[in-house]
Motif scaffolding. Structure first.
Motif, mmCIF file in Angstrom:
data_model
loop_
_atom_site.group_PDB
_atom_site.id
_atom_site.type_symbol
_atom_site.label_atom_id
_atom_site.label_comp_id
_atom_site.label_asym_id
_atom_site.label_seq_id
_atom_site.Cartn_x
_atom_site.Cartn_y
_atom_site.Cartn_z
ATOM 1 N N UNK A 16 0.654 -1.113 0.006
ATOM 2 C CA UNK A 16 -0.038 -0.055 0.188
ATOM 3 C C UNK A 16 0.849 1.228 0.003
ATOM 4 N N UNK A 17 2.079 1.132 0.434
ATOM 5 C CA UNK A 17 2.869 2.233 0.396
ATOM 6 C C UNK A 17 3.395 2.691 1.814
ATOM 7 N N UNK A 18 2.646 2.208 2.704
ATOM 8 C CA UNK A 18 2.849 2.458 4.078
ATOM 9 C C UNK A 18 3.378 1.245 4.779
ATOM 10 N N UNK A 19 4.732 1.445 5.534
ATOM 11 C CA UNK A 19 5.205 0.546 6.351
ATOM 12 C C UNK A 19 5.203 0.713 7.845
ATOM 13 N N UNK A 20 5.466 -0.122 8.427
ATOM 14 C CA UNK A 20 5.544 -0.201 9.902
ATOM 15 C C UNK A 20 6.767 -0.376 10.609
ATOM 16 N N UNK A 21 7.058 0.656 11.485
ATOM 17 C CA UNK A 21 8.504 0.323 12.159
ATOM 18 C C UNK A 21 8.641 0.764 13.594
ATOM 19 N N UNK A 22 9.812 0.720 13.979
ATOM 20 C CA UNK A 22 10.263 1.303 15.420
ATOM 21 C C UNK A 22 11.222 2.420 15.183
ATOM 22 N N UNK A 23 10.984 3.474 15.930
ATOM 23 C CA UNK A 23 12.052 4.621 15.888
ATOM 24 C C UNK A 23 11.849 5.367 17.155
ATOM 25 N N UNK A 24 12.719 5.691 17.839
ATOM 26 C CA UNK A 24 13.026 6.294 19.194
ATOM 27 C C UNK A 24 12.069 6.110 20.177
ATOM 28 N N UNK A 25 11.672 4.905 20.376
ATOM 29 C CA UNK A 25 10.917 4.493 21.396
ATOM 30 C C UNK A 25 9.392 4.073 20.988
ATOM 31 N N UNK A 26 9.136 4.458 19.699
ATOM 32 C CA UNK A 26 7.947 4.657 19.238
ATOM 33 C C UNK A 26 7.640 3.673 18.464
#
Length: 509
Positions: free
Chosen positions: A459-469
């Motif tokens: 869909x063009x949207x990824x899911x990830x982790x960055x700076x505690x979020x």
């Protein structure tokens, strides 16, 4: 007509002979004014405390001392009456002995004398001057209705012919209310003409109405009227706001205008001189609705409503219409594009729901682990296995940011013992385009930031982790990093250390 007795005839003859020789030194004359065709009454005056023997009304010719001609006689003794000459069958006495003339005309004008024969006193005379007038002719002299443009001046002239019957100066009324606006009544030019002028400066639309010139006279009033219609240019007072419409939906634009005459409205598209013909309804006069059914993407643009009524210049207002296409977001060039993708992408909505659910589950799991950790730490009995577990937990807590009493980091770090992708195969991406979002479930990224990619999607949207979020972010904003196993571990260690320092600063502040 009753026959007159011989005695009455003798009395009347004597009175007429005597009256011919009477020359009052200072006679009093009362003036009576009447309108042609109406009834007029000549009042009678004589002493009521003496017995009345006879009463005669005479019309004088040639002035007060001219020839007398009997027109009416009355004898109280026999209650006999008789009318003569021009008043025959047109006159009668009232209860107070006044003389009423029916259907009076100009031929009845003149000086009348009442002769009364009284006991002891003898003969008395009373003079009445009768003036007859024709109804005045009132004329404004302009066509009705009279149209005038707003903010211009207007002068109305009212002329009255035969003004002799007027009982007060001319005046003006607007819709039955007397006009207080400045006006001038001219001097009487002659006995046959009279004029009044009404001046209105800078006429407003509120001054529209029916104006009447009023001439009050002894028989009533005569008027002439003109309806004043104030015209003013067309003006648009309400128009639809700029809007964004999804492809396939109807576009409805409304325009409301005022003006006199009632303006006509049309819709134009910028660059096209021909009016649009897809006008489907007129709610009421002065309103026009444009409807473009099942709009297409090429319908985006500026649409202009034009109002005109022939007074002054046409008035126009424009509105911008943007038609949005709903499909997957493949590339986002700016923050505006991102926002539009959030509004129009149906797949994105599903991703957001899933991301929110996953984030809630992870948070719950971390809380449960922390509670278990605290319970195990406070246990009175422990074994080596428990001590090892406790040591591992403490080491894990220290690694996750629990240093010197700091709040624990709730990030879901994966280890080689976790199910799924091993730690050596963790994926990272570098931010190439900044992205900001204040919505829950989305990450805010700066250029050169490192993001751990947990899940990808077409869909063009990824899911990830960055700076505690944990959260979603646009795939177009990052570039995947391809690292060897040793490099990946170094990157992981550096990224974790950077995140720990960042988290600690956040908790400390």
């Amino acid at each position: 007509m009753d026959k007159v007795p011989a005695v009455l005839v003798a009395v009347i003859t004597f009175m007429c002979a005597e009256a011919a020789t009477v020359k009052p030194s200072t006679p009093t004359i009362i003036t009576v004014r009447g309108m042609e065709g109406d009834s007029v009454t000549l009042p009678a005056y004589f002493r009521k405390d003496y017995r009345l023997f006879a009463l005669t009304w005479n019309k004088l010719s040639g002035g007060m001392y001219g020839t007398r001609r009997a027109v009416y006689m009355f004898s109280p003794a026999t209650n006999s009456t008789m009318s003569f000459g021009p008043l025959e069958n047109r006159a009668f006495l009232t209860k107070d002995r006044s003389l009423t003339i029916v259907n009076a005309g100009t031929k009845d004008e003149g000086l009348y004398v009442l002769t009364s024969l009284l006991d002891v006193v003898g003969q008395e005379e009373h003079y009445v001057l009768l003036e007859m007038h024709a109804p005045p002719q009132v004329q404004i002299g302009v066509p009705s209705p009279l149209q005038i443009v707003e903010a211009t001046s207007l002068t109305l002239n009212c002329t009255v012919d035969q003004p002799g019957a007027l009982i007060q100066p001319l005046f003006w009324r607007k819709d039955d209310v007397i006009v207080d606006t400045f006006h001038v009544v001219s001097e009487q030019e002659s006995n046959q003409s009279y004029m009044s002028t009404l001046f209105l400066a800078s006429v407003s639309r509120a001054q529209s109405g029916n104006y009447s010139c009023v001439a009050k006279h002894i028989g009533g009033e005569e008027t002439d009227s003109v309806f004043l219609e104030v015209t003013y240019p067309a003006k648009i007072i309400n128009i639809s706001e700029a809007n964004v419409v999804l492809q396939g939906e109807d576009v409805i634009l409304r325009c409301l205008a005022e003006g006199n005459p009632v303006p006509s409205l049309s819709w134009l598209r910028t660059g096209d001189p021909d009016p649009l013909r897809s006008i489907v309804q007129t709610v009421y006069t002065g309103s026009r609705t444009l409807k473009m059914a099942r709009s297409q993407a090429n319908g985006s643009g500026e649409y202009t409503c034009v109002a005109a009524n022939g007074v002054g210049k046409p008035h126009h207002e424009s509105v911008l219409v943007s038609l949005s296409v709903v499909n997957a977001v493949t590339k986002l060039e700016s923050k505006t594009d991102v926002g539009l993708g959030l509004m129009s992408g149906s797949k994105l909505y599903t991703i957001l729901v899933i991301a929110g659910s996953v984030a809630a589950a992870i948070c719950l799991l971390v809380v449960l682990l922390l509670l278990a950790f605290l319970l195990c730490r406070r246990g009175k009995t422990s074994s080596r296995r428990h001590s090892d577990v406790q040591m591992n937990n403490m080491a894990t807590a220290t690694h996750n940011g629990r240093v010197n009493g700091d709040k624990p980091d709730v990030r879901p770090h994966r280890t080689s013992s976790d199910k799924g992708t091993p730690a050596a195969e963790r994926r990272f991406a570098k931010v190439s385009t900044p992205y900001e979002s204040d919505q829950c479930g989305f990450l805010t990224l700066q250029v050169n930031d490192i993001v751990e990619v947990l899940r990808t999607d077409n869909s063009g949207w990824w899911y990830g982790y960055h700076r505690g979020k944990l959260g979603a972010f646009p795939a177009a904003c990052v570039e995947m990093l391809t690292l060897s196993k040793s490099s990946s571990q170094k990157k992981l260690s550096a990224s974790s250390e950077t995140n720990l320092i960042s988290d600690k600063r956040t908790v400390t502040s």
